[in-house]
Design a protein around this motif. Structure first.
Motif, PDB file in Angstrom:
ATOM      1  N   GLU A  60      -0.655  34.371  -7.005  1.00 42.09           N
ATOM      2  CA  GLU A  60      -0.322  32.652  -7.883  1.00 42.09           C
ATOM      3  C   GLU A  60       0.160  32.723  -6.646  1.00 42.09           C
ATOM      4  O   GLU A  60       0.367  31.105  -6.967  1.00 42.09           O
ATOM      5  N   ILE A  61       0.712  32.798  -5.548  1.00 37.51           N
ATOM      6  CA  ILE A  61       1.543  32.155  -4.441  1.00 37.51           C
ATOM      7  C   ILE A  61       0.922  32.993  -3.034  1.00 37.51           C
ATOM      8  O   ILE A  61      -0.036  34.138  -3.540  1.00 37.51           O
ATOM      9  N   ALA A  62       0.574  31.764  -2.527  1.00 41.35           N
ATOM     10  CA  ALA A  62       0.508  32.467  -0.929  1.00 41.35           C
ATOM     11  C   ALA A  62       1.268  32.244   0.249  1.00 41.35           C
ATOM     12  O   ALA A  62       1.003  31.212   0.015  1.00 41.35           O
ATOM     13  N   ARG A  63       1.656  33.613   1.261  1.00 42.19           N
ATOM     14  CA  ARG A  63       2.557  32.423   2.182  1.00 42.19           C
ATOM     15  C   ARG A  63       1.872  32.825   3.642  1.00 42.19           C
ATOM     16  O   ARG A  63       1.359  33.839   3.724  1.00 42.19           O
ATOM     17  N   ILE A  64       2.144  31.840   4.284  1.00 37.76           N
ATOM     18  CA  ILE A  64       1.570  32.136   5.311  1.00 37.76           C
ATOM     19  C   ILE A  64       2.855  32.080   6.728  1.00 37.76           C
ATOM     20  O   ILE A  64       3.690  31.077   6.114  1.00 37.76           O
ATOM     21  N   GLY A  65       3.346  32.459   7.977  1.00 40.97           N
ATOM     22  CA  GLY A  65       3.657  32.152   8.998  1.00 40.97           C
ATOM     23  C   GLY A  65       3.270  31.392   9.789  1.00 40.97           C
ATOM     24  O   GLY A  65       2.207  31.892  10.868  1.00 40.97           O
ATOM     25  N   LEU A 114       2.724  36.780  -7.005  1.00 41.83           N
ATOM     26  CA  LEU A 114       3.384  36.501  -8.480  1.00 41.83           C
ATOM     27  C   LEU A 114       4.819  35.994  -8.062  1.00 41.83           C
ATOM     28  O   LEU A 114       5.025  36.094  -7.238  1.00 41.83           O
ATOM     29  N   ARG A 115       4.993  34.669  -8.591  1.00 42.93           N
ATOM     30  CA  ARG A 115       6.109  33.810  -8.779  1.00 42.93           C
ATOM     31  C   ARG A 115       7.517  34.811  -9.380  1.00 42.93           C
ATOM     32  O   ARG A 115       6.761  36.518 -10.081  1.00 42.93           O
ATOM     33  N   PRO A 116       8.588  34.685  -9.152  1.00 39.25           N
ATOM     34  CA  PRO A 116       9.311  35.457 -10.024  1.00 39.25           C
ATOM     35  C   PRO A 116       9.400  35.633 -11.277  1.00 39.25           C
ATOM     36  O   PRO A 116      10.251  36.948 -11.807  1.00 39.25           O
ATOM     37  N   ASP A 117       9.248  34.369 -11.712  1.00 43.01           N
ATOM     38  CA  ASP A 117       8.986  34.471 -13.491  1.00 43.01           C
ATOM     39  C   ASP A 117       7.832  34.265 -13.743  1.00 43.01           C
ATOM     40  O   ASP A 117       7.317  34.018 -14.835  1.00 43.01           O
ATOM     41  N   SER A 118       7.414  35.332 -13.145  1.00 42.70           N
ATOM     42  CA  SER A 118       5.593  35.351 -13.526  1.00 42.70           C
ATOM     43  C   SER A 118       5.706  36.149 -15.110  1.00 42.70           C
ATOM     44  O   SER A 118       6.104  36.920 -15.275  1.00 42.70           O
ATOM     45  N   PRO A 119       4.558  35.956 -15.896  1.00 37.84           N
ATOM     46  CA  PRO A 119       4.623  36.151 -16.908  1.00 37.84           C
ATOM     47  C   PRO A 119       3.624  37.502 -17.669  1.00 37.84           C
ATOM     48  O   PRO A 119       4.199  38.102 -17.928  1.00 37.84           O
ATOM     49  N   THR A 120       3.446  38.235 -16.208  1.00 39.78           N
ATOM     50  CA  THR A 120       3.329  39.448 -16.008  1.00 39.78           C
ATOM     51  C   THR A 120       3.947  40.396 -16.244  1.00 39.78           C
ATOM     52  O   THR A 120       3.430  41.144 -16.708  1.00 39.78           O
TER      53      THR A 120
END
Length: 235
Positions: free
Chosen positions: A34-39, A138-144
């Motif tokens: 659901e999300i992606a991080r880049i540095g 995934l988001r911390p509050d993801s329904p998964t």
């Protein structure tokens, strides 16, 4: 006048009249991230400390403006460490400052993976800029996570019923349900899905084509322990 007797405390292993059954329920889900991080690491260097700092400030402002220009596609931006340090050189019997190095570390979190490929390319095309990632999540509050926990509970109940049926009896009550937590895969993508680290010292004349990034599937694991009582089986 007689006082009513208190019910005896339950025994740890049940009784012949109320046998206990303990099972573990598990769930394994594989879903899209659901999300992606880049540095992003920005670097500046110069013989003068103030000039180096001014150049680093300019690069930082320009980079933040570029990231923010993607609007809602960017979920979060944060600044990590900032450093300005001199590089010393031996000169005669003493030391002199040869040059100064400045560094700023940024992290950007995106939810639009099409924008991610374009932004990553544009950032990597900047002078003295390094890009690392992406790290999928995934988001911390993801329904998964909720779905995994629910499936783990259902698995525990199903297992307990199967054991009870094997003994020719049925479950009578749930005594305890213990959440063993959920576990996700590490944020670092495997080698074949990981975007290469990019470092450029000079910007290209033309804007490069956006990277076509392949999101890494996320594995979510949930476990519970459940204890039940059964009707006495006929053995």
């Amino acid at each position: 006048m007689t006082t009513p007797r208190e019910a005896p405390p339950p025994t740890p292993y049940g009784t012949p009249e109320a046998p206990r059954l303990t099972v573990r329920g598990e769930a394994h889900l594989e879903v899209d991230p659901e999300i992606a991080r880049i540095g992003i690491t920005l670097t500046s260097r110069g013989k003068d400390r103030r000039t180096t700092l001014d150049d680093l400030t300019h690069r930082n402002t320009h980079t933040l403006d570029l990231i923010r220009s993607y609007g809602d596609a960017v979920r979060h931006i944060e600044t990590g460490t900032v450093s300005i340090s001199p590089e010393l050189t031996q000169h005669g019997r003493g030391e002199r400052i040869r040059t100064h190095h400045g560094t700023v570390h940024l992290t950007a979190e995106l939810t639009d993976f099409t924008a991610l490929g374009e932004l990553t390319t544009r950032l990597a095309d900047l002078t003295l800029t390094r890009v690392d990632g992406p790290w999928w999540d995934l988001r911390p509050d993801s329904p998964t996570h909720r779905r995994a926990r629910a499936q783990a509970v259902q698995d525990a109940v199903q297992r307990a019923r199967e054991y009870a049926e094997a003994l020719g009896t049925t479950l009578t009550a749930l005594l305890e349900l213990a959440d063993l937590g959920t576990e996700d895969t590490p944020h670092m993508a495997p080698a074949h899905h990981r975007m290469r680290t990019m470092a450029y010292s000079e910007a290209a004349e033309d804007t490069p084509a956006a990277l076509d990034l392949e999101p890494q599937r996320q594995h979510v694991h949930a476990e519970v322990n459940a204890r039940f009582t059964m009707a006495p089986p006929r053995l």
